[in-house]
Write a protein that holds these residues in place. Structure first.
Motif, short mmCIF file in Angstrom:
data_model
loop_
_atom_site.label_atom_id
_atom_site.label_comp_id
_atom_site.label_asym_id
_atom_site.label_seq_id
_atom_site.Cartn_x
_atom_site.Cartn_y
_atom_site.Cartn_z
N ARG A 45 -29.09 -21.61 40.47
CA ARG A 45 -27.94 -20.69 40.52
C ARG A 45 -27.00 -20.91 39.35
NH1 ARG A 45 -26.92 -21.35 47.05
NH2 ARG A 45 -28.76 -20.16 47.70
N LYS A 46 -26.84 -22.16 38.93
CA LYS A 46 -26.03 -22.42 37.74
C LYS A 46 -26.62 -21.72 36.53
CE LYS A 46 -24.22 -26.98 39.07
NZ LYS A 46 -24.24 -28.42 38.75
N ASN A 47 -27.92 -21.76 36.41
CA ASN A 47 -28.58 -21.11 35.28
C ASN A 47 -28.33 -19.61 35.29
OD1 ASN A 47 -30.51 -21.29 32.98
ND2 ASN A 47 -31.74 -20.00 34.31
N TRP A 48 -28.37 -19.00 36.46
CA TRP A 48 -28.06 -17.57 36.58
C TRP A 48 -26.62 -17.28 36.15
CZ3 TRP A 48 -30.59 -13.09 38.39
CH2 TRP A 48 -31.95 -13.26 38.68
N VAL A 49 -25.71 -18.09 36.65
CA VAL A 49 -24.30 -17.88 36.30
C VAL A 49 -24.09 -18.04 34.80
CG1 VAL A 49 -21.97 -18.78 36.60
CG2 VAL A 49 -23.48 -18.57 38.58
N ASN A 50 -24.71 -19.05 34.20
CA ASN A 50 -24.55 -19.28 32.77
C ASN A 50 -25.02 -18.09 31.95
OD1 ASN A 50 -23.55 -21.84 33.20
ND2 ASN A 50 -25.50 -22.87 32.87
N LEU A 65 -38.92 -11.44 32.31
CA LEU A 65 -38.24 -10.74 33.39
C LEU A 65 -36.79 -11.20 33.52
CD1 LEU A 65 -40.99 -10.56 36.16
CD2 LEU A 65 -40.17 -8.72 34.68
N ARG A 66 -36.58 -12.50 33.41
CA ARG A 66 -35.19 -13.01 33.46
C ARG A 66 -34.40 -12.49 32.28
NH1 ARG A 66 -37.54 -18.09 34.71
NH2 ARG A 66 -36.98 -18.86 32.63
N PHE A 67 -35.02 -12.44 31.12
CA PHE A 67 -34.35 -11.94 29.91
C PHE A 67 -33.88 -10.50 30.13
CE2 PHE A 67 -34.16 -10.06 25.72
CZ PHE A 67 -33.58 -11.05 24.96
N ILE A 68 -34.77 -9.66 30.66
CA ILE A 68 -34.42 -8.25 30.91
C ILE A 68 -33.34 -8.14 31.99
CG2 ILE A 68 -35.31 -6.05 31.76
CD1 ILE A 68 -38.02 -6.84 30.53
N LEU A 69 -33.45 -8.98 33.04
CA LEU A 69 -32.47 -8.93 34.12
C LEU A 69 -31.08 -9.32 33.63
CD1 LEU A 69 -31.82 -8.53 37.09
CD2 LEU A 69 -32.51 -10.90 37.51
N GLY A 89 -25.57 -7.70 32.00
CA GLY A 89 -24.54 -7.56 30.97
C GLY A 89 -24.12 -6.12 30.77
N ILE A 90 -25.09 -5.18 30.81
CA ILE A 90 -24.77 -3.76 30.67
C ILE A 90 -23.93 -3.27 31.84
CG2 ILE A 90 -25.79 -1.45 30.67
CD1 ILE A 90 -28.04 -2.51 28.97
N LEU A 91 -24.26 -3.73 33.06
CA LEU A 91 -23.47 -3.34 34.22
C LEU A 91 -22.02 -3.82 34.09
CD1 LEU A 91 -26.00 -3.99 37.14
CD2 LEU A 91 -25.27 -1.78 36.21
N GLY A 92 -21.84 -5.02 33.57
CA GLY A 92 -20.49 -5.51 33.34
C GLY A 92 -19.74 -4.66 32.33
N ILE A 93 -20.42 -4.24 31.27
CA ILE A 93 -19.81 -3.37 30.26
C ILE A 93 -19.42 -2.03 30.88
CG2 ILE A 93 -20.31 -2.03 28.19
CD1 ILE A 93 -21.97 -4.39 27.20
N MET A 94 -20.25 -1.49 31.73
CA MET A 94 -19.94 -0.21 32.37
C MET A 94 -18.75 -0.34 33.30
SD MET A 94 -23.90 0.94 32.99
CE MET A 94 -23.52 2.31 34.03
#
Length: 664
Positions: free
Chosen positions: A428-433, A9-13, A18-23
């Motif tokens: 939260r650091k892990n999310w940011v990374n 789930l984290r992998f997909i999220l 990343g796709i939202l950033g590209i858009m």
């Protein structure tokens, strides 16, 4: 939630983020050109509209010369072509770097130092120049011997591979070599290597059984930055070799849907490789952030003033000026900037222009572009402007801009990294990374081109929509923001590593505040690494300017004229990248001086900054115990007797043998 369910789930999220950033990047050029620089509300509205539009696969269409086709049908083959080139270049660069690193490991010190210097010099050469030199060599060899070594441009739809792969492999080869050599040298001074030596293991056994195994994870994660640089160079290489890769089709249909689709194709494989390996290596870890919560001070974040940063940096700078390499590189860059200002202030005509050259009889001798001669030392461009004068005048714009962008990246990354380290728990650091990791797999040069073109491209009759100051500030902000998340995480992780040292833990147990820990204990150890990061960001900014110049996006803006016989696009500030735009014409018409001299100017600046970085690395490696071979420069400093004793071997007469009676 079960950890085996949470990981996918984290992998997909992370992938969706990343796709939202590209858009967001994809829709930005359209918003900038239609809504202006400062309309953030319009950007949000267009982003939401585009998200809904892009979610419908029926809208994935490509428009070219009035013909409409599916994006998949148009982009899939160019995408495979580009991926073949970039993966082949990365693989070739890694293999060559590994070979050179192993050879350097076993070579005697004088030979290994020579090899290091050669590869360090290669890092200062822009990829643009490598491509030019390769094309010129192929043409020369064909004229001389009638043999075509390799095709260096697409013709009649025939794809080429050898030339672009070889050229593109130089960047990852040099970068991988430097990283491998650095981590190998640091690994060799660790205790377990000394223990292996004491057991009588050979040097080759130590290298392949211990060193290589231990440096693999570090080299793998450093590879993200190398892939990032290689992806940026792909945009340039495909243009120089006239390749119909994926970047060609992006520039032909400049709509957000095409940009997003192509960037997602480039982003996906590298994301899956790195995120997959990361999650596999941490598959057994269960995140419990209750152990990582840090007690926050009552001091507000705004009170962490910049004056402490400046004062500590000033002290570190004075210490590093004692290193010959650091001082030499700094003197070159500072000298070029000062001379550029003096030239513009005291010369009546800062950039001289010569239309026609005639002899005493009125016979026409030369027309623009003039070759290097007594009239113009380095020749002129197609408009008759002196290249030497343009390089001198443009030095202040080019170098100061690169220094400011690098400084903004480092200072901004430092303060964001402080917040990242002190005010975020491990979860939260892990999310940011993971979110920031996605930026490593987007071509920086291509993203900069997409964002800057609507602002920097100005027509003669219509003029620029924004002032020169606004254009410079906007370009600096764009080039800073694109890299700022990376420097934030990098500096935050460095603070974390330093914070795990015993002296920092002891200071914290004694009641030291976060502010005290930062300025008294962490920053003095972080400062040398930030110097290195600053130098790397300066070099990267210079290379981005070279890349942008190839696409007529000049620092401060591009003046474009229209008409039956339009003038070539020219720079509004005479900065160095404005001369790079004539690269193709100069190459085809053998007017090499128009491009080579500006590229040499970039090389000198990059090489000077490399000296600065190398000087900082020598000081840092000496602190951690890595042996640094340095030759003293005569007259640089006066060595004391104790210092000479460390270098000169003891003589036989320096010892006195004594006899001591030892009882039973």
């Amino acid at each position: 939630m079960n950890k085996y369910v949470a990981v996918p789930l984290r992998f997909i999220l992370y992938y969706i983020l990343g796709i939202l950033g590209i858009m967001g990047v994809s829709v930005a050029p359209q918003v900038l050109s239609e809504k202006g620089l400062y309309n953030f509300v319009a950007f949000i509205e267009e982003f939401l509209k585009f998200t809904i539009y892009f979610a419908d696969p029926g809208n994935w269409e490509y428009n070219y010369k009035g013909q409409v086709d599916s994006l998949f049908n148009v982009l899939w083959e160019p995408y495979l072509y580009s991926m073949t080139i970039i993966l082949g270049a990365i693989a070739l660069g890694l293999v060559l770097a590994l070979i050179f690193a192993v050879i350097t490991f076993f070579l005697p010190t004088p030979l290994s130092s020579t090899l290091k210097k050669i590869l360090n010099f290669m890092e200062s050469v822009p990829d643009l120049l490598f491509a030019f030199l390769l094309q010129l060599f192929i043409v020369f060899f064909f004229k001389k011997y009638g043999i075509m070594l390799m095709e260096f441009t697409e013709f009649d739809g025939v794809q080429i591979y050898a030339a672009p792969i070889f050229t593109l492999a130089i960047v990852p080869m040099v970068s991988f070599f430097r990283i491998l050599l650095l981590v190998m040298e640091e690994e060799m001074v660790k205790d377990h290597i000394e223990f292996a030596r004491s057991k009588g293991l050979s040097r080759s056994r130590i290298l392949f059984s211990h060193v290589m195994k231990n440096i693999t994870p570090s080299s793998f994660y450093h590879g993200k930055l190398i892939i990032w640089g290689t992806l940026s160079s792909l945009f340039i290489i495909e243009t120089l070799f006239d390749m119909k890769g994926i970047t060609f089709y992006i520039t032909q249909d400049f709509r957000p849907v095409v940009i997003a689709y192509a960037l997602i194709l480039l982003f996906t494989p590298f994301f899956f490789i790195y995120q997959g390996v990361y999650l596999w290596m941490n598959r057994a870890a269960v995140i419990d952030d209750s152990h990582y919560r840090i007690k926050k001070d009552k001091v507000k974040f705004s009170e962490w003033k910049i004056w402490g940063f400046i004062a500590t940096s000033w002290r570190a700078w004075k210490v590093h000026m004692k290193n010959p390499k650091f001082a030499g590189g700094f003197t070159i860059i500072f000298g070029m900037i000062v001379y550029s200002f003096c030239h513009s202030l005291f010369k009546d005509e800062p950039v001289s222009q010569l239309y026609y050259v005639k002899d005493d009889d009125g016979t026409l001798i030369s027309v623009p572009p003039h070759a290097p001669s007594e009239f113009m030392v380095l020749g002129s461009d197609y408009n008759g402007f002196s290249i030497l004068d343009q390089l001198i005048v443009g030095a202040k714009y080019t170098l100061i801009f690169a220094l400011v962008v690098a400084l903004l990246r480092v200072i901004g990354g430092f303060y964001l990294g402080v917040g990242y380290h002190f005010f975020l728990n491990e979860r939260r650091k892990n999310w940011v990374n993971r979110i920031v990791d996605s930026i490593h797999f987007l071509p920086l040069s291509l993203i900069a081109y997409l964002l800057l073109r609507p602002v920097l491209w100005g027509l003669t009759f219509e003029g620029f929509q924004h002032s020169l100051f606004e254009r410079l500030v906007f370009e600096a902000i764009v080039l800073t923001i694109l890299v700022l998340p990376l420097t934030m995480v990098l500096i935050g992780n460095e603070l974390k590593l330093i914070g795990q040292q015993d002296f920092v833990v002891s200071a914290k147990l004694l009641g030291g505040s976060n502010r005290h820990l930062l300025w008294t204990h962490l920053f003095p150890h972080l400062a040398p690494r930030m110097f290195i990061l600053f130098g790397q960001q300066f070099i990267q900014t210079m290379l981005i300017l070279v890349h942008m110049g190839l696409f007529y996006l000049f620092l401060g803006g591009t003046i474009v004229s229209r008409g039956l016989l339009p003038d070539p696009p020219k720079s509004a500030t005479f900065e160095w990248s404005g001369l790079i735009s004539s690269s193709k014409e100069a190459l085809m018409t053998e007017k090499y001086w128009i491009v080579l001299f500006p590229l040499f100017a970039f090389m000198i600046a990059i090489f000077a900054m490399q000296l600065v970085v190398q000087g900082v690395k020598e000081i840092q490696q000496a602190k951690v115990g890595v042996r640094v071979n340095k030759k003293p420069i005569k007259g640089w400093k006066k060595w004391s007797k104790s210092e000479k004793a460390k270098v000169n071997p003891p003589l036989e007469g320096d010892f006195t043998l004594t006899h001591q009676n030892i009882k039973g």
